[in-house]
Design a protein around this motif. Structure first.
Motif, PDB file in Angstrom:
ATOM      1  N   PRO A  11       0.741  -1.142  -0.016  1.00 16.17           N
ATOM      2  CA  PRO A  11       0.074   0.090  -0.181  1.00 16.17           C
ATOM      3  C   PRO A  11       0.785   1.109   0.079  1.00 16.17           C
ATOM      4  N   VAL A  12       2.092   1.134   0.577  1.00 17.59           N
ATOM      5  CA  VAL A  12       2.798   2.288   0.600  1.00 17.59           C
ATOM      6  C   VAL A  12       4.386   2.306   0.255  1.00 17.59           C
ATOM      7  N   HIS A  13       4.976   3.531   0.003  1.00 15.49           N
ATOM      8  CA  HIS A  13       6.561   3.583  -0.161  1.00 15.49           C
ATOM      9  C   HIS A  13       7.014   4.365   0.967  1.00 15.49           C
ATOM     10  N   PHE A  14       8.070   5.516   0.270  1.00 16.39           N
ATOM     11  CA  PHE A  14       8.607   6.394   1.126  1.00 16.39           C
ATOM     12  C   PHE A  14       7.734   7.214   1.964  1.00 16.39           C
ATOM     13  N   ARG A  15       6.842   7.618   1.523  1.00 15.77           N
ATOM     14  CA  ARG A  15       5.953   8.770   1.956  1.00 15.77           C
ATOM     15  C   ARG A  15       4.631   8.022   2.199  1.00 15.77           C
ATOM     16  N   ASP A  16       3.920   8.727   3.285  1.00 12.99           N
ATOM     17  CA  ASP A  16       2.462   8.296   3.341  1.00 12.99           C
ATOM     18  C   ASP A  16       1.807   8.338   1.902  1.00 12.99           C
ATOM     19  N   SER A  17       0.633   7.248   1.879  1.00  7.91           N
ATOM     20  CA  SER A  17      -0.067   7.283   0.643  1.00  7.91           C
ATOM     21  C   SER A  17      -1.432   7.431   0.918  1.00  7.91           C
ATOM     22  N   GLN A  18      -2.430   7.456   0.438  1.00  8.79           N
ATOM     23  CA  GLN A  18      -3.842   7.807   0.561  1.00  8.79           C
ATOM     24  C   GLN A  18      -4.492   6.340   1.311  1.00  8.79           C
ATOM     25  N   PHE A  19      -3.482   5.318   1.114  1.00  6.76           N
ATOM     26  CA  PHE A  19      -4.047   4.126   1.990  1.00  6.76           C
ATOM     27  C   PHE A  19      -3.231   4.025   3.360  1.00  6.76           C
ATOM     28  N   ALA A  20      -1.938   4.316   3.564  1.00  5.31           N
ATOM     29  CA  ALA A  20      -1.477   4.077   4.696  1.00  5.31           C
ATOM     30  C   ALA A  20      -0.272   4.971   5.251  1.00  5.31           C
ATOM     31  N   ASP A  21       0.182   4.824   6.477  1.00  6.80           N
ATOM     32  CA  ASP A  21       1.297   5.470   6.842  1.00  6.80           C
ATOM     33  C   ASP A  21       2.680   4.743   6.571  1.00  6.80           C
ATOM     34  N   SER A  22       3.527   5.208   6.073  1.00 13.07           N
ATOM     35  CA  SER A  22       4.877   4.762   5.694  1.00 13.07           C
ATOM     36  C   SER A  22       5.688   4.827   6.940  1.00 13.07           C
ATOM     37  N   THR A  62       8.849   5.673   6.809  1.00 13.39           N
ATOM     38  CA  THR A  62       9.896   6.792   6.682  1.00 13.39           C
ATOM     39  C   THR A  62       9.537   8.076   6.468  1.00 13.39           C
ATOM     40  N   ASP A  63       8.078   8.233   6.595  1.00 13.09           N
ATOM     41  CA  ASP A  63       7.382   9.434   6.685  1.00 13.09           C
ATOM     42  C   ASP A  63       7.006   9.642   7.958  1.00 13.09           C
ATOM     43  N   LEU A  64       7.734  10.766   8.527  1.00 15.95           N
ATOM     44  CA  LEU A  64       7.830  11.003  10.009  1.00 15.95           C
ATOM     45  C   LEU A  64       6.774  12.379  10.139  1.00 15.95           C
ATOM     46  N   SER A  65       6.213  12.730   9.263  1.00 10.59           N
ATOM     47  CA  SER A  65       5.132  13.981   9.194  1.00 10.59           C
ATOM     48  C   SER A  65       4.282  13.637  10.329  1.00 10.59           C
ATOM     49  N   ALA A  66       3.520  14.557  10.764  1.00  8.14           N
ATOM     50  CA  ALA A  66       2.277  14.617  11.843  1.00  8.14           C
ATOM     51  C   ALA A  66       1.193  14.121  11.523  1.00  8.14           C
ATOM     52  N   ASN A  67       1.032  14.006  10.045  1.00  2.00           N
ATOM     53  CA  ASN A  67      -0.548  13.718   9.618  1.00  2.00           C
ATOM     54  C   ASN A  67      -0.366  12.317   9.250  1.00  2.00           C
ATOM     55  N   ASP A  68      -0.509  11.471  10.080  1.00  2.00           N
ATOM     56  CA  ASP A  68      -0.824  10.013  10.155  1.00  2.00           C
ATOM     57  C   ASP A  68      -2.052   9.602  10.312  1.00  2.00           C
ATOM     58  N   TYR A  69      -2.238   8.387   9.968  1.00  2.00           N
ATOM     59  CA  TYR A  69      -3.712   7.652  10.085  1.00  2.00           C
ATOM     60  C   TYR A  69      -3.673   6.780  11.122  1.00  2.00           C
ATOM     61  N   GLY A  70      -2.452   6.555  11.621  1.00  2.00           N
ATOM     62  CA  GLY A  70      -2.393   5.764  12.667  1.00  2.00           C
ATOM     63  C   GLY A  70      -2.265   4.131  12.360  1.00  2.00           C
ATOM     64  N   GLY A  71      -1.697   4.081  11.036  1.00  2.00           N
ATOM     65  CA  GLY A  71      -1.840   2.720  10.325  1.00  2.00           C
ATOM     66  C   GLY A  71      -2.527   2.784   8.874  1.00  2.00           C
ATOM     67  N   LEU A  72      -3.116   1.846   8.733  1.00  2.00           N
ATOM     68  CA  LEU A  72      -4.280   2.135   7.360  1.00  2.00           C
ATOM     69  C   LEU A  72      -5.300   3.090   7.576  1.00  2.00           C
ATOM     70  N   SER A  73      -5.346   3.617   6.570  1.00  2.00           N
ATOM     71  CA  SER A  73      -6.528   4.683   6.305  1.00  2.00           C
ATOM     72  C   SER A  73      -7.826   3.850   6.161  1.00  2.00           C
ATOM     73  N   PRO A  74      -9.114   4.266   6.186  1.00  2.00           N
ATOM     74  CA  PRO A  74     -10.217   3.705   5.743  1.00  2.00           C
ATOM     75  C   PRO A  74     -10.264   2.926   4.388  1.00  2.00           C
ATOM     76  N   LEU A  75      -9.567   3.993   3.430  1.00  2.00           N
ATOM     77  CA  LEU A  75      -9.520   3.386   2.002  1.00  2.00           C
ATOM     78  C   LEU A  75      -8.362   2.107   1.822  1.00  2.00           C
ATOM     79  N   GLY A  76      -7.370   2.327   2.761  1.00  2.00           N
ATOM     80  CA  GLY A  76      -6.162   1.246   2.948  1.00  2.00           C
ATOM     81  C   GLY A  76      -7.173   0.188   3.332  1.00  2.00           C
ATOM     82  N   GLU A  77      -7.877   0.014   4.363  1.00  2.00           N
ATOM     83  CA  GLU A  77      -8.677  -1.166   5.075  1.00  2.00           C
ATOM     84  C   GLU A  77      -9.499  -2.003   3.733  1.00  2.00           C
ATOM     85  N   ASP A  78     -10.110  -0.782   2.824  1.00  2.00           N
ATOM     86  CA  ASP A  78     -10.803  -1.555   1.777  1.00  2.00           C
ATOM     87  C   ASP A  78      -9.800  -2.142   0.632  1.00  2.00           C
ATOM     88  N   LEU A  79      -8.722  -1.682   0.547  1.00  2.00           N
ATOM     89  CA  LEU A  79      -7.683  -2.051  -0.266  1.00  2.00           C
ATOM     90  C   LEU A  79      -7.302  -3.516   0.273  1.00  2.00           C
TER      91      LEU A  79
END
Length: 417
Positions: free
Chosen positions: A178-189, A191-208
């Motif tokens: 679901p993800v690479h170096f940076r947070d995607s629409q699906f999940a937290d990466s 290596t992306d240490l920004s504050a805008n985290d989902y806390g794991g999978l996003s709802p869209l990531g759960e559907d993925l």
């Protein structure tokens, strides 16, 4: 180091022999070497970034291309010398903005990469074959061809339209992360240490995850934050793979996983594939001159990724990168450091949960294992450490194919034993 049981039995049998063998009656067949064993095994790697080379005008999959550590390491002659029967060939798209236009551009880039993989196979039908099921690997390898499964590193090209997962599945995609170096629409990466985290999978990531399970695809937790991996384990009906990763106990890098998470993945039936990407094996600091040259390169191309740039820009970028590498070589890790990661993982979770995903042509490779022609060294080392032929076969492909078979059985909600 473990003591190989077969060696003990051979010595015991010799000591108890009732009759000494005369010199002229001694067997003339030499014991099988590690290289000969390696050649007999079904040898697969779960992360081949080689499709990134297919669009380069100077790359020929049938030629013995000059090896370049981290970027030109897989072609047919090298696979033949290294006994590599194939593996997962990667559709990679770097993470970009989360908007409709960017999703569309990423989708087109991924479709093009998938087209390039299929075109390579179509152009070389006596040497390569597309694989779709767990049973395909042994059949294709037995025919003398190389096995081409497809995987997607970073599901960013899916955008928000999960119907595209099935589109890529129909093209042969059998593994997705679901993800690479940076947070995607699906999940937290990781290596992306920004504050805008989902806390794991996003709802869209759960559907993925659910869609991948429905279709019978392996889920890849590489590059994912620990919280994302936890969510994937909790939600997925089949075990995870980490197609290319390192171990945190050897090198404490955000990209690597600790022993507790490794055990959690293994307890769920999953597999950890060890990479050979030097930057994840140990701290490697570039010289001041190299760093200055890399900074200048980024300024020159204004942050443009060569993986999504037009052909002319891509060619210029790689030409300049080669100039930088020639003038100021990148620091390199070693085969022994790779082995340290590998043996640690084997010690923690055992040979039923460890494999090889070296990140060939995506930055992987070390001194002493510069390209896939060196793979027999890994088998030789595992034998020296006391691992049996059956355990080494699990390492090279058995574990990965087990996960694939489980995903196939779980398709459309069937139960997995």
């Amino acid at each position: 180091m473990r003591i190989a049981l077969t060696s003990v039995l051979v010595l015991a049998a010799a000591a108890c022999s009732p009759k000494a063998v005369e010199p002229e009656m001694a067997p003339t067949t030499a014991p099988e070497t590690a290289s000969e064993l390696h050649e007999r095994l079904l040898v697969m790697d779960t992360h081949l970034d080689t499709p990134a080379n297919f669009s380069k005008p100077d790359f020929d999959i049938r030629a013995d291309n000059p090896s370049v550590l981290g970027s030109v390491q897989v072609d047919l002659p090298k696979m033949q010398r290294g006994g590599l029967d194939g593996g997962f060939w990667v559709i990679f798209t770097p993470q970009g903005p989360l908007d409709a236009d960017s999703y569309e551009a990423a989708k087109q880039a991924a479709l093009t990469r998938s087209d390039e993989i299929q075109a390579m196979v179509s152009a070389n039908p006596d040497s390569f074959e597309l694989a779709y099921t767990s049973a395909d690997a042994a059949r294709i390898a037995a025919s003398g061809k190389r096995v081409v499964y497809q995987s997607m590193e970073n599901a960013y090209p899916i955008g928000t339209d999960l119907a595209l997962v099935e589109t890529f599945y129909d093209r042969g995609l059998r593994m997705i992360g679901p993800v690479h170096f940076r947070d995607s629409q699906f999940a937290d990466s990781a290596t992306d240490l920004s504050a805008n985290d989902y806390g794991g999978l996003s709802p869209l990531g759960e559907d993925l995850v659910k869609e991948a399970n429905r279709l019978g695809m392996i889920l890849d937790g590489s590059h994912a934050a620990d919280s994302t991996v936890d969510d994937m384990i909790a939600l997925s009906t089949t075990p995870l793979i980490l197609s290319h990763t390192g171990v945190k106990d050897v090198y404490d890098h955000p990209r690597n996983i600790d022993d507790a998470l490794m055990r959690k993945i293994a307890d769920d039936g999953g597999v950890i594939q060890i990479n050979a990407y030097g930057g994840y094996l140990e701290p490697l600091e570039p010289t001041a001159q190299r760093q200055a040259a890399l900074d200048a390169l980024q300024t020159e191309f204004d942050g443009i990724s060569p993986l999504t740039a037009d052909d002319e820009t891509r060619e210029r970028y790689f030409a300049r990168m080669e100039e930088v590498d020639a003038a100021y070589p990148a620091p390199q890790s070693t085969f022994e450091k790779f082995i340290e990661h590998l043996l640690h993982a084997l010690e923690v979770v055992g040979p039923d949960h460890v494999g090889m995903g070296a990140d060939w042509d995506g930055g992987g490779g070390v001194k002493g294992m510069e390209d896939v022609s060196f793979l027999p060294k890994v088998t030789e080392r595992l034998l020296a450490e006391g691992y049996t032929e059956a355990e080494i076969q699990q390492f090279w492909s058995g574990n990965m194919l087990r996960l694939m078979e489980q995903a196939e059985k779980a398709k459309q909600g069937a139960s997995v034993e």
